[in-house]
Write a protein that holds these residues in place. Structure first.
Motif, PDB file in Angstrom:
ATOM      1  N   PRO A  42      10.780 -34.618  55.300  1.00  0.00           N
ATOM      2  CA  PRO A  42      11.924 -33.936  55.904  1.00  0.00           C
ATOM      3  C   PRO A  42      12.652 -34.844  56.890  1.00  0.00           C
ATOM      4  O   PRO A  42      12.019 -35.648  57.579  1.00  0.00           O
ATOM      5  N   TYR A  47      15.960 -33.260  53.001  1.00  0.00           N
ATOM      6  CA  TYR A  47      14.751 -34.012  52.659  1.00  0.00           C
ATOM      7  C   TYR A  47      15.152 -35.342  52.009  1.00  0.00           C
ATOM      8  O   TYR A  47      16.114 -35.407  51.257  1.00  0.00           O
ATOM      9  N   ALA A 165      11.270 -27.754  51.062  1.00  0.00           N
ATOM     10  CA  ALA A 165      10.299 -28.429  50.196  1.00  0.00           C
ATOM     11  C   ALA A 165      10.349 -27.836  48.785  1.00  0.00           C
ATOM     12  O   ALA A 165      10.142 -28.546  47.802  1.00  0.00           O
ATOM     13  N   ASP A 181       5.854 -31.307  53.666  1.00  0.00           N
ATOM     14  CA  ASP A 181       6.625 -30.076  53.855  1.00  0.00           C
ATOM     15  C   ASP A 181       6.481 -29.606  55.296  1.00  0.00           C
ATOM     16  O   ASP A 181       5.395 -29.240  55.729  1.00  0.00           O
ATOM     17  N   THR A 185      15.169 -27.785  56.797  1.00  0.00           N
ATOM     18  CA  THR A 185      15.779 -28.770  57.699  1.00  0.00           C
ATOM     19  C   THR A 185      16.767 -28.053  58.628  1.00  0.00           C
ATOM     20  O   THR A 185      17.188 -26.935  58.347  1.00  0.00           O
TER      21      THR A 185
END
Ligand code: TXA
Ligand code: MG
Length: 355
Positions: A42, A47, A165, A181, A185
Motif C-alpha cells: 500500500p 497500491y 488489497a 494488505d 488507501t
C-alpha cells in the motif's frame, strides 16, 4: 506465464514505521524484493507493485505481470531523501523546495538519472520519476529493502488503479509473490507528477497534491499541453494510454448541476429502453434522483477528497455488475476535482455529453 503462489499478508494499519520494521512479514517482503521478487504494497495514493529498480530482470517482471507496454516508464520509490543522489544526476533548487514541502507524500518528481537504474524502468529515457511515499507500510518496506524500488500501480494495465488489497488480488493473484494488505488507501488517486528538469516545472499528471498547492509552494508551474489538448501527445508516456477504464462504455455528462442530473437520468432511460445494462456514477447528494437504476455513489460532491478515495472502487463495481453503458457526473475544475476529472475523462476515452 507460469502461475506463482501469491502470499496475502495482513499488516496492522496502526503501527508506525519503526514498529512495522520489526514484523517478520515486512522483513520477508523486503528480503524478497532484494532477491528480485514482486511485492504489492500500500501507498497513501494507491497500491503499488514493487521490484528492484536496479535489476533488469526484476523490473521486466512488473511489465509481464501487469501486461504493461514497454515504452511506459515506472516510478522509482525510495524510503529516504538521501537515496536521491544515488540515482539522479542533479537536483535543481525547485526540486529541493518541492521535496521539502511535499515529500514524503503524493508527489513524483521527474529528474535526470545517473544511469544506475535498469533500462526497462526508465524506458530508455534520460529521466526518472521518483517518489517518497508517506504510507508507513511503504516507508518501512522501502527502508528495510534499502534499494530503489520501481512500483507502478498494482493493477492490470488499463484497469482502474487499486485502492484496496482486494483490487490487487483480483488483477494480479498468481502473478506476484506477496501482497501486503493494510486496508484501503487514504488518497485514492495517484501521485502528482512534476517534471523539474527544465527552466519552469511542468505538471505531467494531476494527482494527490493539487495544482493550487504546487503554485503556492513554488509560484510558477506550466501544464503539459498534452493534458489540456487531446490532439497533443502527452509528455508523460503513461498518459497517452486508455486508462482507468471500466469494461462498459463510460460517458461523462457535463453542465450545470441540475440539468446535468436531468440529462443523466434521461440518457439512462433511453439506453434502458434500447435493452442496455445501464449504470450511473454519481455522488451522495444526487443518488436519490436515480431510483430504480444501478447507481454507484463515489463520495460527497461537497468533499473532493471523499470522491478521490472512492472513484476507482466505484469504476470497478460497474465491471462486477457487467454494466454496458455508464453515465458519470462531472465536477468543477479545482483542487482534487482536477485530478478526478482527468481520470474520468480518460475512463470516458473522450466521450463527453453536454447537458
Ligand atoms: O501514486 C502513484 O504514483 C502510484 C503509487 C504506486 O506510487 N504509482 C503510479 O505509477 O501511479 P504508474 O506507473 O501507474 O504511473 C506512472 C506515471 C506514468 O504516467 C508514467 O508514464 C509516468 O509516471 N512516468 C514515469 N517515468 C517518467 C519519466 N521519466 N518522464 C515522464 N513521465 C514518467
Ligand atoms: Mg497506473
Amino acid at each position: 506465464m507460469q502461475l506463482k503462489t501469491t502470499h496475502w499478508w495482513k499488516i496492522p494499519s496502526h503501527k508506525n514505521v519503526e514498529e512495522l520494521k520489526e514484523l517478520e512479514e515486512m522483513r520477508s517482503a523486503a528480503r524478497l524484493l532484494r532477491e528480485g521478487g514482486l511485492v504489492a504494497f500500500p501507498t497513501e495514493t494507491v497500491y503499488g507493485l514493487g521490484a528492484d529498480a536496479t535489476k533488469e530482470e526484476a523490473s521486466s517482471a512488473i511489465f509481464a505481470a501487469k501486461g504493461r507496454p514497454k515504452d511506459n516508464p515506472l516510478i522509482v520509490h525510495i524510503g529516504q531523501k538521501k537515496q536521491l543522489t544515488q540515482i539522479t544526476r542533479e537536483i535543481p533548487p525547485v526540486a529541493h523546495q518541492l521535496l521539502h514541502r511535499f515529500c514524503p507524500g503524493p508527489l513524483t518528481l521527474v529528474l535526470k538519472h545517473n544511469g544506475s537504474l535498469a533500462q526497462t524502468v526508465t524506458a530508455g529515457l534520460d529521466t526518472v520519476a521518483v517518489r517518497i511515499p508517506s504510507h508507513p507500510v511503504a516507508l518501512a518496506l522501502l527502508q528495510l529493502a534499502d534499494i530503489p524500488i520501481a512500483a507502478p500501480s498494482a493493477n492490470r494495465s488499463g484497469r482502474p488503479s487499486p485502492t484496496t488489497a482486494d483490487h490487487v488480488w483480483s488483477d494480479l493473484a498468481g502473478k506476484i509473490d506477496i501482497l501486503l494488505d493494510s486496508g484501503p488507501t487514504s488518497v485514492g488517486v495517484e501521485s502528482t507528477v512534476v517534471d523539474v528538469t527544465g527552466k519552469v516545472p511542468v505538471l505531467l499528471r494531476p494527482g494527490g497534491i493539487t495544482i493550487e498547492e504546487l503554485k503556492k509552494a513554488i509560484g510558477k508551474i506550466e501544464m503539459d499541453p498534452g493534458l489540456l489538448n487531446q490532439k497533443r501527445k502527452p509528455r508523460s508516456p503513461g498518459m497517452k494510454y486508455k486508462h482507468y477504464a471500466p469494461q462498459g462504455e463510460l460517458w461523462l455528462v457535463q453542465g450545470e448541476e441540475k440539468s446535468m442530473i436531468r440529462k443523466m437520468r434521461q440518457l439512462a432511460e433511453q439506453a434502458l429502453a434500447r435493452g442496455k445494462k445501464v449504470g450511473i456514477l454519481t455522488t451522495e447528494e444526487h443518488q436519490d434522483q436515480f431510483r430504480g437504476l444501478f447507481v454507484v455513489s463515489c463520495g460527497r460532491r461537497k468533499e473532493p477528497a471523499s470522491v478521490a478515495i472512492r472513484l476507482y472502487d466505484a469504476l470497478r463495481r460497474f465491471d462486477e455488475e457487467k454494466v454496458e453503458i455508464i453515465y458519470a457526473e462531472s465536477f468543477p475544475q479545482y483542487g482534487l476535482f482536477h485530478s478526478i476529472m482527468n481520470r474520468l475523462w480518460k475512463a470516458a476515452g473522450g466521450r463527453v455529453i453536454k447537458s
